[in-house]
Design an enzyme around this catalytic site. Structure first.
Site, PDB file in Angstrom:
ATOM      1  N   ASN A 158     -15.211  73.146 -14.118  1.00 38.22           N
ATOM      2  CA  ASN A 158     -14.106  74.800 -14.455  1.00 38.22           C
ATOM      3  C   ASN A 158     -14.973  75.721 -15.023  1.00 38.22           C
ATOM      4  OD1 ASN A 158     -10.780  74.402 -14.142  1.00 38.22           O
ATOM      5  ND2 ASN A 158     -11.765  72.513 -15.050  1.00 38.22           N
ATOM      6  N   GLU A 159     -15.746  76.719 -13.465  1.00 43.62           N
ATOM      7  CA  GLU A 159     -17.379  77.482 -14.425  1.00 43.62           C
ATOM      8  C   GLU A 159     -16.133  78.797 -15.513  1.00 43.62           C
ATOM      9  OE1 GLU A 159     -20.033  76.891 -13.556  1.00 43.62           O
ATOM     10  OE2 GLU A 159     -20.090  75.953 -11.635  1.00 43.62           O
ATOM     11  N   PRO A 160     -17.514  79.733 -15.960  1.00 42.84           N
ATOM     12  CA  PRO A 160     -17.034  80.958 -17.324  1.00 42.84           C
ATOM     13  C   PRO A 160     -15.870  81.897 -16.469  1.00 42.84           C
ATOM     14  CG  PRO A 160     -19.143  80.125 -16.572  1.00 42.84           C
ATOM     15  CD  PRO A 160     -18.555  79.606 -15.959  1.00 42.84           C
TER      16      PRO A 160
END
Length: 639
Positions: free
Chosen positions: A162-164
């Site tokens: 879950n990236e920025p």
């Protein structure tokens, strides 16, 4: 009262944090919590549902679970697992797949039922992924939800993948990987270009449903992002900050990962301190930098308004503290890194005697010496010390294939020009070229190709050391066995690595040893090489009298500089010496322009070194000390 004190210490922390001395102790704690859950579920004849992570962080946890299974009879028959994520696309039998990772580190060594193992499928057709993700979520719900979810954290702040920008209620889905995440994975894939751009990951909303969430992080590399996750504002830019909203989360850290949390980094802001010399120096430098003031201009009000009133009361007046710290910093600066002959050395970082010291500069890779301490290297030679350089590894994994081909082609052309036989070399060349044309990402080079790449780096190292003023008989190539596997994941250290190091130390009997102390290099070679040197010196100290007069200095360079308060010897460089150091680095042509393993810093190594040395000099200047063009910094290690 103790509880109140702890709350005061941790008042900047927005979720529970437990800090352990090292990753081993932390991993054992997490593994035993998982083991206890499994046993409790067994008593109730129910299933333990585990959310599992991959990467370097949980390896110790899995190793302890395997040990508990083999030695204590811990059964996994009642365990169901769901892995956080998988690269996409990815074949399950690929070395970089999380299926391979989990099998290697856990599943192949325990009695878990294979049908109870769930890992996102990296082989799906793109159009089938949404249905798979919904089914993954549904299956977690059907088995009663996750009892424990273990997490690592990426340097982007991602949990899972879950990236920025990820939403706090996101579910399992296909995502695009952040460029930093791909750079961090580059070594496993043989280069960033081979790292998949996408992954299937559990969502933050999925993770939040777990009854217990444990996020683990080790080493200094993670300290900055951990501070943001624990003490920062909740933001989609750092997805791990969403964990602050959970009532069931705990961060498990080693002391290095926790080092930038307020209670450890600036403890005077949250509690009374024991003001020893190191903490006092750190606090005064911090105060000067925070206020952008030279040390000698700091006032009583500055101390009182920034959590340092206790120091002012106990050791004041503050001007005396300022003078003391200023003088201590002044005494770290020396143009005589081997000691100044016939001088009072009571306030100098190195001894005056012997005037001409025997010195070994250990370089993990063939260019660390000139990148990290090239100016000091040249200065030691110029000041008539008996300097040796020891290249601990060949660095043969860090040469581009086309460079290796070019050198073999040169050899063939040279042989032809000299009228020498060429057939054997031509056969080797064809073998190498055929291999390169079909080479897979991260595939181990053939022995011939390893040799060519090693010789390229050896020639560059010789050129660099000669430029610094060394004769060939003072240049040593150790080829430590742990490294010479040709793989990015190296062999374990053996007795032979230590013995070879002891032999060289015994031969030279140095009064000074310089070793790489920047343990954040992306390949992990530096810490391995340092531990070999340390083991060798500690063993020799038991029988060899000369070791008690041997000082061990640590340098840093390409990856991370020492904090100013840590520096014990600062060697200033003139503009001409900076240029000379740069030319020494330029001898390493295979590492110039674009290195195979550059880490997450896009600058060339010589630029990093030049900038870092100038930044160190500027840091001293801002504190009110003399202004120099550049400085190389060292810390003495007491073994």
């Amino acid at each position: 009262m103790a509880r109140l004190n702890l709350l005061e210490e941790t008042r900047f922390e927005k979720l529970p944090v437990s800090v352990f001395e090292n990753p081993t102790a932390a991993s054992l704690s997490v593994a035993h919590r998982i083991g206890d859950l499994i046993k409790e579920k067994q008593k109730n004849n129910s299933k333990a549902v585990l959310g599992l992570a991959t990467g370097a962080t949980p390896i110790g946890v899995y190793a302890e679970l395997v040990r508990m299974h083999k030695e204590e009879g811990l059964s996994f028959k009642n365990v169901i697992t769901f892995n956080l994520d998988e690269y996409y696309p990815m074949q399950p039998d690929a070395a970089q797949s999380y299926v391979s990772f989990m099998n290697d580190h856990l599943f192949d060594h325990i009695d878990i039922e294979k049908e109870n193992v769930n890992i996102p499928d990296g082989t799906l057709k793109l159009e089938d992924i949404p249905a798979f993700c919904l089914a993954y979520e549904k299956k977690i719900t059907e088995v009663g939800g996750l009892d424990i979810q273990i997490l690592g954290i990426g340097r982007t702040g991602h949990i899972g993948f879950n990236e920025p920008g990820s939403a706090p209620n996101s579910g399992t889905r296909l995502v695009t990987l952040d460029d930093l995440t791909r750079r961090d994975a580059a070594r496993d894939f043989g280069g960033k270009t081979f790292v998949p751009t996408k992954a299937i990951t559990m969502g933050i909303g999925t993770i939040f449903k777990a009854r217990e969430i444990i996020l683990m992080a080790w080493n200094q590399k993670k300290a900055s992002i951990i501070k943001k996750a624990v003490e920062g504002e909740i933001s989609s830019e750092v997805p791990a900050t969403y964990l602050q909203l959970s009532d069931h989360v705990e961060f498990i850290l080693d002391k290095d990962a926790a080092s930038l949390l307020t209670r450890f980094d600036t403890p005077w802001l949250v509690k009374d301190c024991i003001w020893d010399e190191v903490l006092t120096r750190k606090a005064v430098i911090w105060l000067a930098n925070t206020l952008s003031k030279p040390i000698l201009k700091l006032t009583e009000d500055d101390y009182n308004n920034h959590g340092m009133a206790q120091l002012a009361v106990e050791q004041g007046p503050v001007y005396n503290i300022n003078i003391h710290i200023f003088n201590k910093l002044q005494h770290t600066i020396t143009g005589w890194p081997g000691g100044k002959p016939n001088a009072d050395d009571s306030q100098r970082p190195e001894r005056a005697e012997p005037a001409n010291k025997r010195v070994i500069i250990f370089s993990p890779h063939p260019d660390d010496d000139v990148i990290s301490m090239g100016g000091t290297f040249i200065r030691l030679v110029d000041q008539k010390h008996d300097v040796h350089v020891a290249y601990q590894t060949s660095g043969n994994t860090a040469v581009w294939d086309d460079d290796a081909l070019r050198f073999v082609e040169f050899n063939i052309d040279f042989s032809e020009k000299m009228g020498m036989p060429q057939q054997g070399m031509k056969d080797i060349y064809q073998n190498i070229r055929s291999f390169i044309e079909t080479k897979q990402p991260n595939q181990v080079d053939t022995p011939e190709l390893q040799s060519v790449k090693g010789l390229i780096r050896k020639g560059e190292a010789i050129a660099g050391a000669r430029f610094c003023g060394l004769d060939d008989d003072h240049i040593h190539f150790m080829a430590l066995p742990f490294y010479e596997s040709g793989k990015t994941k190296k062999n374990p250290v053996t007795e032979r690595d230590i013995e070879l190091t002891m032999e060289l130390l015994q031969k030279v009997k140095p009064e000074q040893v310089f070793a790489a102390g920047d343990f954040e290099d992306p390949h992990g070679t530096h810490i391995v090489c340092f531990n070999i040197i340390l083991s060798a010196l500690q063993r020799l100290a038991k029988t060899e009298s000369w070791v008690k007069d041997c000082w061990l200095w640590l340098y840093r360079g390409a990856w991370l500089e020492f904090d100013t308060f840590e520096i014990e010897m600062a060697v200033p460089l003139s503009p001409q010496e900076v240029e000379k150091k740069k030319f020494a680095i330029f001898k390493h042509q295979s590492q110039k322009d674009r290195a195979v393993f550059p880490g997450d810093d896009a600058r060339e190594f010589w630029v990093r070194a030049e900038d870092r040395n100038r930044e160190t000099a500027e840091a001293y200047d801002k504190l009110g000390l003399a202004e120099y063009e550049a400085m190389e910094a060292f810390v003495r290690y007491h073994f």
